[in-house]
Design an enzyme around this catalytic site. Structure first.
Site, PDB file in Angstrom:
ATOM      1  N   SER A   4       1.072  -1.357  -0.059  1.00  0.00           N
ATOM      2  CA  SER A   4       0.029   0.052  -0.037  1.00  0.00           C
ATOM      3  C   SER A   4       1.133   1.184   0.009  1.00  0.00           C
ATOM      4  CB  SER A   4      -0.769   0.029   1.359  1.00  0.00           C
ATOM      5  OG  SER A   4      -1.504   1.187   1.520  1.00  0.00           O
ATOM      6  N   TYR A  30      -2.451  -1.043  10.514  1.00  0.00           N
ATOM      7  CA  TYR A  30      -2.222  -1.295   8.973  1.00  0.00           C
ATOM      8  C   TYR A  30      -1.071  -0.611   8.518  1.00  0.00           C
ATOM      9  CZ  TYR A  30      -3.950  -1.032   4.155  1.00  0.00           C
ATOM     10  OH  TYR A  30      -4.111  -1.376   2.820  1.00  0.00           O
TER      11      TYR A  30
HETATM   12  P1  NAD Z   1     -11.350  -6.492  -0.201  1.00  0.00           P
HETATM   13  O1  NAD Z   1     -11.851  -5.801   1.250  1.00  0.00           O
HETATM   14  O2  NAD Z   1     -12.062  -6.330  -1.321  1.00  0.00           O
HETATM   15  O3  NAD Z   1     -10.177  -7.619  -0.394  1.00  0.00           O
HETATM   16  C1  NAD Z   1      -9.585  -7.909   0.784  1.00  0.00           C
HETATM   17  C2  NAD Z   1      -9.629  -9.511   0.595  1.00  0.00           C
HETATM   18  O4  NAD Z   1      -9.068 -10.268   1.622  1.00  0.00           O
HETATM   19  C3  NAD Z   1     -11.069 -10.044   0.864  1.00  0.00           C
HETATM   20  O5  NAD Z   1     -11.558 -11.018  -0.398  1.00  0.00           O
HETATM   21  C4  NAD Z   1     -11.103 -10.881   2.145  1.00  0.00           C
HETATM   22  O6  NAD Z   1     -12.167 -11.743   2.186  1.00  0.00           O
HETATM   23  C5  NAD Z   1      -9.684 -11.397   2.001  1.00  0.00           C
HETATM   24  N1  NAD Z   1      -9.307 -11.606   3.461  1.00  0.00           N
HETATM   25  C6  NAD Z   1      -9.220 -10.719   4.578  1.00  0.00           C
HETATM   26  N2  NAD Z   1      -8.790 -11.721   5.563  1.00  0.00           N
HETATM   27  C7  NAD Z   1      -8.618 -12.838   5.080  1.00  0.00           C
HETATM   28  C8  NAD Z   1      -7.957 -13.864   5.726  1.00  0.00           C
HETATM   29  N3  NAD Z   1      -7.604 -14.134   7.161  1.00  0.00           N
HETATM   30  N4  NAD Z   1      -7.572 -14.968   5.033  1.00  0.00           N
HETATM   31  C9  NAD Z   1      -7.973 -15.028   3.491  1.00  0.00           C
HETATM   32  N5  NAD Z   1      -8.372 -13.965   2.950  1.00  0.00           N
HETATM   33  C10 NAD Z   1      -8.652 -12.686   3.644  1.00  0.00           C
HETATM   34  O7  NAD Z   1     -10.343  -4.976  -0.241  1.00  0.00           O
HETATM   35  P2  NAD Z   1      -9.193  -4.716  -1.399  1.00  0.00           P
HETATM   36  O8  NAD Z   1      -8.973  -3.419  -1.588  1.00  0.00           O
HETATM   37  O9  NAD Z   1      -9.345  -5.430  -2.660  1.00  0.00           O
HETATM   38  O10 NAD Z   1      -7.745  -5.174  -0.550  1.00  0.00           O
HETATM   39  C11 NAD Z   1      -7.010  -6.207  -1.412  1.00  0.00           C
HETATM   40  C12 NAD Z   1      -5.424  -5.773  -0.999  1.00  0.00           C
HETATM   41  O11 NAD Z   1      -5.058  -4.481  -1.532  1.00  0.00           O
HETATM   42  C13 NAD Z   1      -5.339  -5.677   0.726  1.00  0.00           C
HETATM   43  O12 NAD Z   1      -4.178  -6.301   0.946  1.00  0.00           O
HETATM   44  C14 NAD Z   1      -5.344  -4.142   0.785  1.00  0.00           C
HETATM   45  O13 NAD Z   1      -4.493  -3.922   1.965  1.00  0.00           O
HETATM   46  C15 NAD Z   1      -4.634  -3.721  -0.406  1.00  0.00           C
HETATM   47  N6  NAD Z   1      -4.886  -2.169  -0.687  1.00  0.00           N
HETATM   48  C16 NAD Z   1      -6.071  -1.801  -1.106  1.00  0.00           C
HETATM   49  C17 NAD Z   1      -6.128  -0.439  -1.336  1.00  0.00           C
HETATM   50  C18 NAD Z   1      -7.509   0.075  -1.715  1.00  0.00           C
HETATM   51  O14 NAD Z   1      -7.453   1.326  -2.019  1.00  0.00           O
HETATM   52  N7  NAD Z   1      -8.557  -0.614  -2.073  1.00  0.00           N
HETATM   53  C19 NAD Z   1      -4.914   0.277  -1.375  1.00  0.00           C
HETATM   54  C20 NAD Z   1      -3.669  -0.276  -0.911  1.00  0.00           C
HETATM   55  C21 NAD Z   1      -3.852  -1.479  -0.641  1.00  0.00           C
END
Ligand code: NAD
Length: 270
Positions: free
Chosen positions: A155, A168
């Site tokens: 991130s 986080y």
């Molecule tokens: P999201 O909530 O749609 O996806 C996260 C996924 O992780 C979900 O499908 C959830 O079920 C899964 N998850 C959570 N705990 C888990 C576990 N213990 N075991 C297996 N799966 C698990 O959100 P997203 O934005 O798609 O996030 C995906 C990644 O991207 C994350 O690592 C997040 O930190 C990172 N990220 C997202 C953003 C953003 O702006 N959306 C920015 C920076 C980083």
């Protein structure tokens, strides 16, 4: 979506947290690029099966597999099952992640441990299992010039401190050093380990930040490109990092953030 079905032809991938958001998009793009994909999910079985059905309907190969990435036994079982189904693994996308936000002094140990457990320890556990298989099998030149590729979802908060989200931001800072150290250790074995650091991408994890026009306008003040990112922005970067097109890229973080890390507060002379 259109993508070359030859780019990752014959390759086998695991994407964690692939039942929604960024992970879902990456799984779909890897499949479009010719890879067989294990769709890991934590609790959204129906969503994961729907993605599998879509991929198969498009002549791709996929299956869904439940595992909590923070649990060692479940991660090991997920890799065993994937190896049984696919024979081997070429690509791991360490994507699963969550937030448990709280003002620092009110943050419980449980909130801290949960976020570190999933976001950081979960990536360690999955990377270790993937690396074991990459080392066992070695390079198959007809498949890829690498013995394996690991892509860690970090991130912008691996470099931007984030008040109210100390657990986080710490997990993402940790991912950076974990990724670089693994890359340094495994590079001689032709294993590539890199991170993607997304900025603000429209997914369920941050819905409250872009859900209303007022929220979105506030968020755009932090993004020089003046648009909130889409999951496809990240998926395309992941396909590139998984492919031999990035063969000389190792131990690096690719920021896909519309310039969020460019100190936008200084745009008008600070
Ligand atoms: P999201 O909530 O749609 O996806 C996260 C996924 O992780 C979900 O499908 C959830 O079920 C899964 N998850 C959570 N705990 C888990 C576990 N213990 N075991 C297996 N799966 C698990 O959100 P997203 O934005 O798609 O996030 C995906 C990644 O991207 C994350 O690592 C997040 O930190 C990172 N990220 C997202 C953003 C953003 O702006 N959306 C920015 C920076 C980083």
């Amino acid at each position: 979506m259109s993508y070359s079905p030859y780019l990752l032809k014959g390759q086998k991938a695991i994407v964690t947290g692939a039942s929604s958001g960024i992970g879902e998009a990456i799984a779909r793009y890897l499949a479009l690029s010719g890879a067989a994909v294990a769709i890991n999910y934590h609790s959204e079985a129906e969503e994961a099966e729907k993605i599998v059905d879509d991929i198969r309907a498009n002549n791709g190969e996929a299956f869904a597999i439940q595992a909590d990435v923070s649990k060692e036994d479940q991660v090991k079982a997920m890799f065993q099952q994937t190896l049984q189904n696919f024979g081997t693994i070429d690509i791991l996308v360490n994507n699963a992640g969550l937030q448990k936000d709280s003002p620092f002094v009110d943050m419980t140990l449980d909130q801290w441990n949960t976020v570190i457990g999933v976001n950081l320890t979960g990536q360690f556990l999955c990377a270790r299992e993937a690396a074991k298989e990459f080392l066992r099998r070695g390079v198959q030149p007809q498949i890829s010039s690498a013995a394996g590729k690991i892509i860690c979802m970090s991130s912008v908060h691996q470099v931007i401190p984030w008040a109210g989200h100390v657990n986080y931001a710490t997990s993402k800072g940790g991912i950076d050093m974990m990724m670089q150290s693994i890359a340094q250790e495994l590079a001689p074995h032709k294993i590539r380990v890199n991170s993607i650091a997304p900025g603000a991408i429209k997914t369920p994890i941050n819905k409250s930040a872009w859900d209303t026009p007022q929220d979105e306008a506030k968020l755009l003040q932090l993004i020089p490109a003046k648009r909130v990112g889409e999951v496809e922005d990240i998926a395309k970067a992941a396909v590139w990092l998984a492919s031999d097109d990035s063969d000389y890229v190792n131990g690096t973080t690719l920021f896909v953030d519309g310039g969020m890390t460019l100190y936008p507060g200084f745009t008008n002379n600070g």
